[in-house]
Design an enzyme around this catalytic site. Structure first.
Site, PDB file in Angstrom:
ATOM      1  N   SER A 111     -35.791 -20.060  -0.574  1.00 29.95           N
ATOM      2  CA  SER A 111     -35.960 -19.015   0.529  1.00 29.95           C
ATOM      3  C   SER A 111     -35.996 -17.502  -0.138  1.00 29.95           C
ATOM      4  O   SER A 111     -35.170 -17.310  -0.904  1.00 29.95           O
ATOM      5  CB  SER A 111     -34.921 -19.413   1.562  1.00 29.95           C
ATOM      6  N   LYS A 163     -32.698 -26.753   3.714  1.00 25.31           N
ATOM      7  CA  LYS A 163     -33.643 -25.683   3.937  1.00 25.31           C
ATOM      8  C   LYS A 163     -34.179 -25.700   5.453  1.00 25.31           C
ATOM      9  O   LYS A 163     -34.438 -24.562   5.874  1.00 25.31           O
ATOM     10  CB  LYS A 163     -34.848 -25.841   2.889  1.00 25.31           C
ATOM     11  N   HIS A 185     -31.782 -24.034   7.534  1.00 32.41           N
ATOM     12  CA  HIS A 185     -31.885 -22.609   7.242  1.00 32.41           C
ATOM     13  C   HIS A 185     -33.023 -21.724   8.042  1.00 32.41           C
ATOM     14  O   HIS A 185     -32.828 -20.800   8.663  1.00 32.41           O
ATOM     15  CB  HIS A 185     -32.071 -22.607   5.677  1.00 32.41           C
ATOM     16  N   ASN A 186     -34.174 -22.674   7.985  1.00 29.15           N
ATOM     17  CA  ASN A 186     -35.282 -21.863   8.784  1.00 29.15           C
ATOM     18  C   ASN A 186     -35.122 -22.008  10.215  1.00 29.15           C
ATOM     19  O   ASN A 186     -35.419 -21.149  10.981  1.00 29.15           O
ATOM     20  CB  ASN A 186     -36.529 -22.888   8.551  1.00 29.15           C
ATOM     21  N   GLU A 226     -33.006 -19.239  11.293  1.00 29.07           N
ATOM     22  CA  GLU A 226     -33.942 -17.993  10.686  1.00 29.07           C
ATOM     23  C   GLU A 226     -34.655 -17.712  12.244  1.00 29.07           C
ATOM     24  O   GLU A 226     -34.674 -16.688  12.692  1.00 29.07           O
ATOM     25  CB  GLU A 226     -34.918 -18.424   9.803  1.00 29.07           C
TER      26      GLU A 226
HETATM   27  C1  6PG Z   1     -37.984 -18.649   3.861  1.00 30.59           C
HETATM   28  C2  6PG Z   1     -38.785 -18.717   5.011  1.00 30.59           C
HETATM   29  C3  6PG Z   1     -40.042 -19.372   4.491  1.00 30.59           C
HETATM   30  C4  6PG Z   1     -41.074 -19.643   5.831  1.00 30.59           C
HETATM   31  C5  6PG Z   1     -41.495 -18.562   6.777  1.00 30.59           C
HETATM   32  C6  6PG Z   1     -42.525 -18.894   7.598  1.00 30.59           C
HETATM   33  O1  6PG Z   1     -36.912 -18.989   3.528  1.00 30.59           O
HETATM   34  O2  6PG Z   1     -38.512 -17.723   2.649  1.00 30.59           O
HETATM   35  O3  6PG Z   1     -38.125 -19.548   5.820  1.00 30.59           O
HETATM   36  O4  6PG Z   1     -39.824 -20.468   4.079  1.00 30.59           O
HETATM   37  O5  6PG Z   1     -41.955 -20.458   5.439  1.00 30.59           O
HETATM   38  O6  6PG Z   1     -40.517 -17.854   7.293  1.00 30.59           O
HETATM   39  O7  6PG Z   1     -41.994 -19.825   8.768  1.00 30.59           O
HETATM   40  P1  6PG Z   1     -42.678 -19.814  10.280  1.00 30.59           P
HETATM   41  O8  6PG Z   1     -44.145 -19.830   9.965  1.00 30.59           O
HETATM   42  O9  6PG Z   1     -42.434 -21.273  10.748  1.00 30.59           O
HETATM   43  O10 6PG Z   1     -42.078 -18.711  10.922  1.00 30.59           O
END
Ligand code: 6PG
Length: 482
Positions: A128, A183, A186-187, A190
């Site tokens: 990430s 991960k 984590h997302n 996010e």
């Molecule tokens: C990271 C992000 C990355 C992710 C984008 C897009 O940890 O660097 O999580 O892995 O692919 O943020 O995510 P979405 O298109 O689902 O918003």
């Protein structure tokens, strides 16, 4: 001189990881399916480095030290399986394949197991931090075949982000697809953080009528509070960014949020494991709702919807908003860690929750000061089931409560949608209620379907059925939980 690691896939994340590895003294062999990209890379940003190009997979493999380490930085899904298939005949027992994409963890479970049978060690790792993280220090979350870890550890820990005290934001997560699971969460977090910030922005803009400069100044102030995080940083920048005509660019962006699936997977896993991951799931639904743009435009007209401005001192509202945001964020992380714990126990992964918090402390998109407190909470009590019960977080939740209620109530009153701040508060209200109205649900289930219920005045595990109408009979249906 043979290469320490091979990397397949020269999109921006792959290129930047390779350059990062090169900076740290590792010899990297680079390959891309469209081979001309290898030459472009070597003639372009990689010019003057020690990076070695490969013209085929066989060439790549022949240029690597034993045991060979081949990292895939390619699109998740079938492409990963296709590369594994092509690599297998070229590799020897004890060699290592690493998948650094956003793969769905059941795929990683399957790949780890099937390659183990062939003597190949497979690692599925979350990476990430976007382009910049990959280049200068991402958060790396590797899991899979533990035999691979001593071989990849020196590379991954060297290139990963470091905390202020110098600890690597990379450690072994666990077996199977646990690295990709972590991960994925984590997302999900996010998604939750981004939606929370968007709700705060919406309240400031539509509720309080703040200008972009005022909003930017508020986010700037929040940087020096417990909200300090990468996403608050970039939001501050975004609010200050002007388009060519001097107007804020953010207002010209179409309000439909995209998504690639990791947030959705997090929600699906929460439903499968029975964890009330309400905030992250709401944030996925908020993106879905945002994409119904045409319907929303029509419905706004149909319902003659307007948002009434918030009355009162703006400074006080902003202070309340800060608490509402912080408290909601605590709930989101608490729910995310509940999901990780459940998955760990269910899959026998024995995850170290404090170590997960440390891996997220730097480099990744959700990096924030606050993750150090999560790490401390697990250091004090590794068995803690709900992070909000940790004294540090509990005090913040209690202190924030009046402001949080005030913001959520006001948003509901004026018609401003705040699904994540609202659901976070509702979750805490539910979690802190010893007796919920689920007794009524059990009574209804038993009434219409003889699903049985337990009684508070009888031992738990004893099930009862009542013939509620006198005509329903005494036969109960079997008891099971999905
Ligand atoms: C990271 C992000 C990355 C992710 C984008 C897009 O940890 O660097 O999580 O892995 O692919 O943020 O995510 P979405 O298109 O689902 O918003």
């Amino acid at each position: 001189m043979k290469g320490d690691i091979g990397v397949i896939g020269l999109a921006v994340m792959g290129q930047n990881l390779i350059l990062n590895m090169n900076d740290h003294g590792f010899n990297v062999v680079a390959f891309n399916r469209t081979v001309s990209k290898v030459d472009d890379f070597l003639e372009g940003v990689a010019k003057g480095t020690n990076i070695i190009g490969a013209s085929s997979l066989a060439d790549l493999v022949s240029k690597l030290k034993m045991p060979r380490k081949v990292m895939l930085m390619v699109r998740a899904g079938d492409v990963v399986d296709a590369f594994i298939e092509q690599l297998l005949p070229l590799l020897d027992k004890g060699d290592i394949i690493i998948d650094g994409g956003n793969s769905n963890y059941p795929d990683t479970n399957r790949r780890v197991a099937s390659l183990q049978e062939k003597g190949i060690y497979y690692v599925g790792t979350g990476v990430s931090g976007g382009e910049e993280g990959a280049r200068f220090g991402p958060s790396i979350m590797p899991g899979g075949a533990p035999q691979a870890w001593p071989h990849v550890k020196p590379i991954f820990q060297a290139i990963s982000a470091k905390t202020e005290s110098g600890e690597a934001c990379c450690d072994w997560v666990g077996k199977d697809g646990s690295g990709h699971f972590v991960k994925m969460v984590h997302n999900g977090i996010e998604y939750g953080d981004m939606q929370l910030i968007s709700e705060a922005y919406h309240f400031m803009k539509e509720g309080l009528g703040l200008s972009h400069d005022e909003m930017q100044a508020t986010f700037e102030e929040w940087k020096s509070t417990q909200l300090d995080s990468y996403l608050i940083d970039i939001t501050t920048d975004i609010l200050g960014y002007k388009d060519d005509d001097g107007e804020p660019l953010v207002e010209k962006i179409l309000d439909t949020a995209g998504q690639k699936g990791t947030g959705k997977w997090t929600g699906i896993n929460a439903l499968d494991l029975g964890i009330p991951l309400t905030l992250i799931t709401e944030s996925v639904f908020a993106r879905c709702l945002s994409s119904l743009k045409e319907q929303r435009v029509a419905a706004e007209k149909l319902f003659e919807k307007t948002i009434a401005p918030v009355q009162g001192e703006k400074k006080e509202w902003l202070e309340a908003l800060k608490y509402a945001l912080l408290a909601s964020k605590i709930i989101s992380y608490a729910q995310g860690f509940m999901l990780i714990r459940e998955a760990s126990e269910d899959n026998d992964w024995a995850l170290n929750y404090g170590s997960v918090a440390l891996m997220w402390r730097g480099g990744c998109i959700i990096r924030s000061a606050f993750l150090s407190n999560i790490r401390d909470a697990y250091a004090n009590n590794p068995e803690i089931k709900f992070l909000g019960s940790d004294p540090y977080f509990k005090d913040i939740l209690v202190e924030s409560m009046p402001a949080w209620r005030k913001i959520v109530a006001k948003a509901i009153e004026i018609g401003l949608p705040m699904p994540t701040m609202t659901s976070a508060l509702t979750f805490l209200d539910g979690y802190t209620t010893a007796r919920l109205p689920a007794n009524m649900i059990q009574a209804q289930r038993d009434y219409f379907g003889a699903h049985t219920y337990q009684r508070i005045d009888q031992p738990q595990g004893d099930f009862f059925h009542t013939n509620w109408t006198g005509t329903g009979g005494d036969t109960a249906s079997t008891t099971y939980d999905a």
